[in-house]
Design a protein around this motif. Structure first.
Motif, mmCIF file in Angstrom:
data_model
loop_
_atom_site.group_PDB
_atom_site.id
_atom_site.type_symbol
_atom_site.label_atom_id
_atom_site.label_comp_id
_atom_site.label_asym_id
_atom_site.label_seq_id
_atom_site.Cartn_x
_atom_site.Cartn_y
_atom_site.Cartn_z
ATOM 1 N N GLU A 8 0.777 -1.284 0.031
ATOM 2 C CA GLU A 8 0.091 0.084 0.079
ATOM 3 C C GLU A 8 0.968 1.279 0.004
ATOM 4 O O GLU A 8 0.487 2.254 -0.678
ATOM 5 N N LYS A 9 2.034 1.192 0.670
ATOM 6 C CA LYS A 9 2.826 2.454 0.887
ATOM 7 C C LYS A 9 3.879 2.422 -0.505
ATOM 8 O O LYS A 9 4.515 3.626 -0.371
ATOM 9 N N GLY A 10 3.895 1.611 -1.141
ATOM 10 C CA GLY A 10 4.736 1.502 -2.160
ATOM 11 C C GLY A 10 6.143 1.265 -2.021
ATOM 12 O O GLY A 10 7.069 1.267 -2.777
ATOM 13 N N TRP A 11 6.428 0.447 -0.820
ATOM 14 C CA TRP A 11 7.511 0.020 -0.494
ATOM 15 C C TRP A 11 7.908 -1.519 -1.179
ATOM 16 O O TRP A 11 9.120 -1.651 -1.320
ATOM 17 N N LEU A 12 6.969 -2.246 -1.427
ATOM 18 C CA LEU A 12 7.181 -3.449 -2.131
ATOM 19 C C LEU A 12 6.403 -3.580 -3.490
ATOM 20 O O LEU A 12 5.083 -2.840 -3.494
#
Length: 206
Positions: free
Chosen positions: A199-203
């Motif tokens: 969701e946060k764009g980390w993965l």
């Protein structure tokens, strides 16, 4: 500034070897890992990582697999990265850097452990090899700590090393499988943090 080569020996050669080795492994503090400290101030070093997962081995003892000697697993955590003094740290999500890793570390182990008295060298070498094989209760538990710690740091540093390595969920799942298999009780926490990471764009999903 003085160095290990400036060590002034006493009259007991075994004591001299142990003191020289103690000084030599201080170099672990200079081996930087990709994992960021939770306060975000800098990358952790190998010595900090080894201490942290050894402490985790003590903390999570109630979840150790059947037949695991937790104290021995903690010792394994302490010695597992000693060879990186000479071989360097290899980023888990860098495929190119991982080519030849086993050979580099074997050569480093030959060099490093030869500096110890023979019986202690055998003990340390055996612990290091068992950790890498991950086929005993002790090594599986130690490896679980080794995988859980950087994952925890990623969840608290806005996915720092995930963003550097750009792994997919599948790659992270593969990397973390030894921990999830050894301590299934962490799975819910793990999956919730995977969702947040996406969701946060980390993965990335794929």
């Amino acid at each position: 500034m003085l160095d290990v080569k400036d060590f002034l020996p006493g009259d007991d050669e075994k004591i001299n070897q142990l003191l020289r080795f103690t000084a030599e492994v201080d170099k672990m503090t200079a081996i930087k890992r990709r994992t960021m400290l939770i306060d975000g101030s800098r990358r952790e070093n190998d010595a900090e990582h080894s201490w942290h997962i050894a402490l985790m081995a003590m903390l999570f003892k109630d979840y150790a697999p059947e037949g695991c000697d937790v104290s021995r697993a903690a010792c394994m955590c302490i010695v597992h990265d000693l060879v990186e003094i000479y071989a360097g740290d290899t980023f888990a999500y860098d495929d190119a850097a991982n080519v030849g890793k086993e050979e580099r570390e074997r050569i480093a182990a030959d060099k490093l452990f030869s500096e110890l008295p023979s019986e202690i060298a055998l003990e340390f070498r055996s612990l290091w090899e068992e950790f890498d094989a991950m086929d005993t209760p002790d090594s599986k538990y130690a490896a679980a700590m080794d995988r859980l710690q950087p994952y925890l740091h990623n969840t608290l540093t806005e996915g720092h090393t995930w963003k550097e390595g750009n792994p997919s969920i599948e790659q992270v799942n593969r990397r973390m499988s030894p921990a999830l298999e050894c301590i299934p009780e962490v799975r819910n926490w793990y999956e919730e943090n995977i969702k947040r990471g996406v969701e946060k764009g980390w993965l990335r999903k794929e």
